[in-house]
Design a protein around this motif. Structure first.
Motif: not given
Length: 229
Positions: A203-229
């Motif tokens: 299972v994948t859990l959102c960590r960008c804060g932008a998923s519309s299916d929280k707590p699951l990831c829906d791929g929104s990290h790509r749309e919002v340009g999430f970066r983890d330096a």
């Protein structure tokens, strides 16, 4: 040896508008996708081992300065962690693709867009719908693609009445590069309202804060340009 996840010693508790509280000493790592020269996703590699604290709070608002760990930023950035992920069974949502010697199932709503389901030549859906799926070499390639899917959006079984064939994955959490947490080994996840999600091997859990299916990831990290330096 007993399974700590099955025994209830390990769990992920989603905190209201806050982090994931992980209990049971689950090891946390960082994972990166190994890509081909053409950019195809081929496999995963571990880039860091971050230990196994008990408990540990993992950021889900996307704003922590100490990712993947929570530093309290959610309390200052107005994070809305309202959870809408379904608690229904995967089998009720997934679309079926029966073929020769295999049944593929797919739930697009939980896809994290890691890209293992296809390459520059073909993809899972083309293969399962093609007459080429009669070839065991093609089926083996398709099965390998599905087993690398971190969200479990794709699964397969050998026949309708049989259980899914799943890779043997450890009880672990991986923070994927600029992407979600890949949770493996059937760790139970409980929403902040107390409702449990279906426990699954992947299972994948959102960590960008932008998923519309929280707590699951829906791929929104790509749309919002999430970066983890």
């Amino acid at each position: 040896m007993s399974d700590p996840a099955a025994a209830g010693q390990v769990r992920i508790e989603v905190q209201p508008n806050g982090p994931y509280l992980v209990k049971g000493g689950v090891p946390v790592t960082r994972h990166a996708i190994v890509r081909s020269e053409e950019g195809d996703s081929m496999t995963w590699r571990t880039t860091a081992r971050l230990g196994a604290r008990d408990p540990v709070a993992l950021c889900r608002c996307g704003g922590s300065a100490n990712k993947p760990f929570c530093d309290g930023t959610h309390a200052r950035n107005g994070f809305d962690g309202t959870e809408t992920a379904p608690t229904a069974d995967y089998g009720e949502r997934a679309r079926r693709y029966p073929a020769s010697g295999v049944v593929v199932r797919d739930d697009r709503s939980i896809c994290s867009h890691a890209g293992f389901c296809g390459n520059r030549l073909t993809d899972v859906w083309s293969m399962v719908k093609s007459a080429a799926v009669d070839d065991s070499v093609v089926r083996a390639q398709m099965m390998a693609m599905i087993e690398h899917c971190p969200s479990g959006a794709l699964s397969y079984r050998m026949a309708e009445e049989e259980p899914d064939v799943e890779p043997d994955l450890p009880v672990a959490i991986a923070a994927t590069d600029d992407g979600p947490y890949a949770v493996t080994g059937g760790i139970p996840v409980v929403r902040s309202d107390g409702q449990p999600l279906e426990a699954r091997n992947r299972v994948t859990l959102c960590r960008c804060g932008a998923s519309s299916d929280k707590p699951l990831c829906d791929g929104s990290h790509r749309e919002v340009g999430f970066r983890d330096a």
